[in-house]
Design a protein around this motif. Structure first.
Motif, PDB file in Angstrom:
ATOM      1  N   ALA A 462     -68.786 -56.233  86.392  1.00  0.00           N
ATOM      2  CA  ALA A 462     -68.987 -56.491  87.773  1.00  0.00           C
ATOM      3  C   ALA A 462     -69.479 -55.035  88.283  1.00  0.00           C
ATOM      4  O   ALA A 462     -68.886 -54.643  89.740  1.00  0.00           O
ATOM      5  N   LEU A 463     -70.058 -54.306  87.684  1.00  0.00           N
ATOM      6  CA  LEU A 463     -70.388 -52.809  88.350  1.00  0.00           C
ATOM      7  C   LEU A 463     -71.922 -52.830  89.017  1.00  0.00           C
ATOM      8  O   LEU A 463     -72.644 -53.725  88.432  1.00  0.00           O
ATOM      9  N   PRO A 464     -71.818 -52.578  90.209  1.00  0.00           N
ATOM     10  CA  PRO A 464     -73.376 -52.300  90.612  1.00  0.00           C
ATOM     11  C   PRO A 464     -74.218 -51.306  89.776  1.00  0.00           C
ATOM     12  O   PRO A 464     -73.769 -50.295  89.641  1.00  0.00           O
ATOM     13  N   PHE A 465     -75.142 -52.065  89.324  1.00  0.00           N
ATOM     14  CA  PHE A 465     -75.998 -51.353  88.267  1.00  0.00           C
ATOM     15  C   PHE A 465     -77.740 -51.494  88.520  1.00  0.00           C
ATOM     16  O   PHE A 465     -77.928 -52.659  88.983  1.00  0.00           O
ATOM     17  N   VAL A 498     -86.563 -53.566  89.945  1.00  0.00           N
ATOM     18  CA  VAL A 498     -85.253 -53.122  89.622  1.00  0.00           C
ATOM     19  C   VAL A 498     -84.513 -53.589  90.996  1.00  0.00           C
ATOM     20  O   VAL A 498     -84.692 -53.591  92.131  1.00  0.00           O
ATOM     21  N   SER A 499     -83.280 -54.112  90.303  1.00  0.00           N
ATOM     22  CA  SER A 499     -82.251 -54.761  91.283  1.00  0.00           C
ATOM     23  C   SER A 499     -81.010 -54.635  90.965  1.00  0.00           C
ATOM     24  O   SER A 499     -80.681 -54.276  89.694  1.00  0.00           O
ATOM     25  N   LEU A 500     -79.800 -55.074  91.689  1.00  0.00           N
ATOM     26  CA  LEU A 500     -78.568 -55.227  91.323  1.00  0.00           C
ATOM     27  C   LEU A 500     -78.198 -56.514  90.873  1.00  0.00           C
ATOM     28  O   LEU A 500     -77.099 -56.655  90.334  1.00  0.00           O
ATOM     29  N   THR A 501     -79.036 -57.515  90.484  1.00  0.00           N
ATOM     30  CA  THR A 501     -78.944 -58.771  89.945  1.00  0.00           C
ATOM     31  C   THR A 501     -79.751 -58.851  88.661  1.00  0.00           C
ATOM     32  O   THR A 501     -80.958 -58.720  88.377  1.00  0.00           O
ATOM     33  N   PHE A 535     -66.585 -45.743  86.146  1.00  0.00           N
ATOM     34  CA  PHE A 535     -65.808 -46.660  85.621  1.00  0.00           C
ATOM     35  C   PHE A 535     -65.022 -46.180  84.457  1.00  0.00           C
ATOM     36  O   PHE A 535     -63.715 -46.642  84.269  1.00  0.00           O
ATOM     37  N   LEU A 536     -65.408 -45.758  83.385  1.00  0.00           N
ATOM     38  CA  LEU A 536     -64.667 -45.137  82.253  1.00  0.00           C
ATOM     39  C   LEU A 536     -63.806 -44.248  82.569  1.00  0.00           C
ATOM     40  O   LEU A 536     -62.517 -44.316  82.240  1.00  0.00           O
ATOM     41  N   CYS A 537     -63.920 -43.344  83.572  1.00  0.00           N
ATOM     42  CA  CYS A 537     -62.977 -42.360  84.086  1.00  0.00           C
ATOM     43  C   CYS A 537     -61.926 -43.009  85.319  1.00  0.00           C
ATOM     44  O   CYS A 537     -61.032 -42.114  85.904  1.00  0.00           O
ATOM     45  N   LYS A 544     -72.493 -50.942  96.295  1.00  0.00           N
ATOM     46  CA  LYS A 544     -73.809 -51.688  95.947  1.00  0.00           C
ATOM     47  C   LYS A 544     -74.939 -50.975  97.077  1.00  0.00           C
ATOM     48  O   LYS A 544     -76.128 -50.951  96.651  1.00  0.00           O
ATOM     49  N   ASP A 545     -74.487 -50.795  98.130  1.00  0.00           N
ATOM     50  CA  ASP A 545     -75.475 -50.258  99.168  1.00  0.00           C
ATOM     51  C   ASP A 545     -75.949 -48.720  98.887  1.00  0.00           C
ATOM     52  O   ASP A 545     -77.223 -48.623  98.780  1.00  0.00           O
TER      53      ASP A 545
END
Length: 641
Positions: A462-465, A498-501, A535-537, A544-545
């Motif tokens: 669930a990462l904003p990506f 390109v989007s967050l979804t 996330f890893l650290c 998201k914004d």
């Protein structure tokens, strides 16, 4: 008695920029000076004087001897000024000649009083201000320090006189310049300095040009470019497009810190960074360990943190700019030594450990901070080693993944590509076609698998990506074979999003996808790495914004870089044709219309429309030549040989 012995009444001094006289003897460490604010006039206005107590350090002495009065000083100056200080100027010119004839004094600074004695025999206090004004107004001496003068050289005097002439005759000089401009017969290099506003318009730094307006030329960047070429101010090799699109021609300047000391997994075996022979920034390497496909990616995000100055600068660039003159890098040149793969042993990487299913699909992806041994190979060398134990599994994985994607509807378009280079010294252009290699397909498929794995990893957690998608194209049933079919397919493709979804990337035949394999070269990849590392650290994620804002800004800047690259490539291709006026080449018919046909020219990577050529079948070849080249408008007309 003051230091220097000149506290007598009416001693002449400079106070600020005015002449003044001492009116009272010293009172402690101060004394009073008086100067004229405005002179009396024949209209009845009276003279206005002012007084001020000053210290010795506040003034400079013109004459220790007393002047008759302040008015006498001003009257003498006015008399000298009426003839342009010519009489005094002639005396000082003679003094200059004497000084220049003596090598020991030619460069030495001469105090004002000594210079006046040399020129005039003696300095009359009432004429001291006139003498100073004459020295300041003349060309023969320059004031090296307060009341200390050095004789100017002949070249310096000539330059000053030319500048004064230009100023005095500015309108006449400009009118003559505009006349020469209209005739395209400038006096170079002197006239080039008057073309600055034309250059600014051609480079997109301004949308107006007074020079072009006054010459009656429409103020457009293309017209400005043509004018600069026609007048010889610019050579044909001047490429205006990166600057016109707001891009720097220099790589980023702020250096990255050395990679941090942190826990990393050491990956056994050797990974292979496979790239073009001219590549200088290897940022990916691949390996198969018998169970997993490893895709190792350069790890600048170990140092570049969100919203750092380097991150913001990279966002403003969007991507590394690759033009025939060279690369203008998104991250500084010095970062390559620490972060590009294969330049150090071991190399630090952010690695995607991929588990693959029977059909080649990604079934699991782990993201690790690693140390890896990397060997660099050219595409050609990798092709030679395709059956070796190390590379054969990679070729097999690539073939299986390509088949999987094709079954899912992927559209593979292969168009002729060329590599354009410009010799830095001679500005001669060379164009060489890219030779297709099997190993290039291997690298492409591995990068797609890494992008698919990264997207699945981000979605799982669930990462904003920055997910990349593309709607399915509408492909007609009558797509022809060969190169003509490839051009038809290109027209069918939709724009990427390109989007967050996460969503289907139909062009690639993937259910979800993200680009993560070029963080040294693309800002979108870099922010993906920043998020994965956060996330890893265990650091706070990019929200998201914030991710949306960064994606949008980076994508817009990258779009400008792509446009500048495209126009730069066309520019240099036309320069190549201008440098090779006898060029001929083969053109392949890729589309037929009622009165004209569209042709691809593989050897120079261009397309053209030939009117009246309707007798050529699709994919058939005809010889052509360049008949007319319009460099400022990036247009070339080809004709059948």
């Amino acid at each position: 008695m003051m230091a220097g012995g000149w506290n007598m009444k009416n001693s002449v001094v400079l106070y600020k920029t005015s002449v003044a006289v001492v009116t009272d003897a010293a009172d402690g460490d101060k004394f009073t000076v008086s100067w004229c604010v405005s002179r009396a006039t024949n209209t009845g206005k009276k003279a206005v004087y002012a007084s001020q107590k000053v210290r010795e350090k506040d003034v400079a002495v013109l004459s220790a001897a007393p002047a008759t009065s302040l008015d006498a000083l001003l009257d003498a100056d006015e008399r000298a000024a009426r003839d342009g200080y010519s009489a005094l100027g002639a005396k000082f010119a003679e003094a200059r000649e004497l000084l220049l004839s003596d090598d020991s004094t030619a460069q030495a600074a001469i105090p004002f009083a000594e210079l006046c004695e040399l020129a005039l025999g003696a300095l009359n206090a009432d004429e001291s201000w006139a003498c100073y004004s004459a020295l300041k107004a003349g060309f023969d001496f320059k004031e090296a320090a307060p009341l200390s003068f050095v004789p100017r050289s002949d070249d310096e005097i000539s330059a000053l006189k030319a500048k004064q002439h230009e100023k005095a005759h500015a309108e006449e000089i400009r009118a003559e310049f505009l006349q020469r401009l209209k005739q395209h017969k400038l006096n170079l290099p002197d006239d080039a300095k008057l073309m600055g506003d034309v250059e600014a318009l051609a480079l997109g730094k301004s949308d107006k040009s007074r020079t072009m307006h006054d010459a009656g030329i429409k103020e457009l960047p293309e017209r400005a470019h043509k004018l600069l070429l026609d007048t010889g101010v610019w050579p044909i090799t001047r490429n205006p497009y990166p600057v016109r699109w707001g891009l720097s021609m220099q790589s980023a300047s702020e250096g990255l810190a050395s990679p941090p000391d942190e826990e990393r997994v050491t990956v056994a075996g050797t990974a292979y960074a496979i790239d073009s022979a001219w590549s200088a920034d290897p940022d990916d390497a691949i390996a198969w360990d018998g169970e997993h496909l490893w895709v190792h990616i350069a790890d600048p995000a170990s140092t570049v943190l969100p919203e750092s100055s380097i991150d913001k600068a990279a966002r403003a660039r969007g991507a590394t700019l690759y033009i025939p003159e060279g690369a203008s890098r998104m991250l500084c040149e010095s970062s390559l030594a620490d972060y590009a793969l294969g330049l150090q042993t071991p190399s630090r990487a952010l690695s995607f450990k991929l588990s693959l299913g029977e059909n080649g699909e990604v079934t699991d992806c782990d993201v690790l901070r690693t140390l890896v041994t990397v060997e660099r190979l050219t595409y050609e060398r990798a092709d030679e080693l395709k059956d070796s134990p190390a590379l054969a599994p990679l070729f097999a994985i690539a073939a299986r993944n390509a088949a999987r994607r094709a079954k899912a509807g992927a559209v593979q378009i292969t168009l002729p590509e060329v590599h354009i280079t410009v010799d830095a010294a001679t500005k001669q252009v060379s164009i060489a076609p890219y030779t297709h290699t099997l190993s290039a397909d291997v690298v492409r498929e591995a990068m797609l698998l890494a992008g698919e794995g990264a997207a699945r990893f981000a979605f799982k957690h669930a990462l904003p990506f920055p997910f990349i998608s593309q709607e399915a194209p509408e492909i007609p049933d009558d797509v022809p074979e060969g190169l003509a079919g490839q051009f038809r397919l290109r027209r069918c493709m939709r724009k990427r999003t390109v989007s967050l979804t996460p969503s289907q990337h139909s062009g690639l035949g993937l259910g979800m996808y993200s680009q993560v394999t070029s963080p040294l070269r693309r800002y979108g990849d870099l922010i993906g790495h920043e998020q994965l590392r956060a996330f890893l650290c265990g650091r706070p994620l990019i929200s998201k914004d914030d991710m949306l804002l960064r994606m949008s800004a980076g994508d817009a800047a990258a779009g400008a870089a792509r446009m500048a690259e495209r126009k730069s490539n066309t520019h240099w291709t036309l320069v190549y044709l201008l440098q090779n006026p006898d060029w001929t080449g083969d053109a392949v018919c890729v589309e037929k219309q009622a009165k004209q046909s569209v042709f691809a020219i593989p050897s120079i990577g261009m397309e053209t429309v030939l009117g009246g050529v309707t007798d050529v079948a699709l994919n058939a070849t005809i010889p052509i030549k360049a008949s007319k080249i319009d460099l400022p408008n990036l247009e070339v007309t080809f004709a059948r040989c």
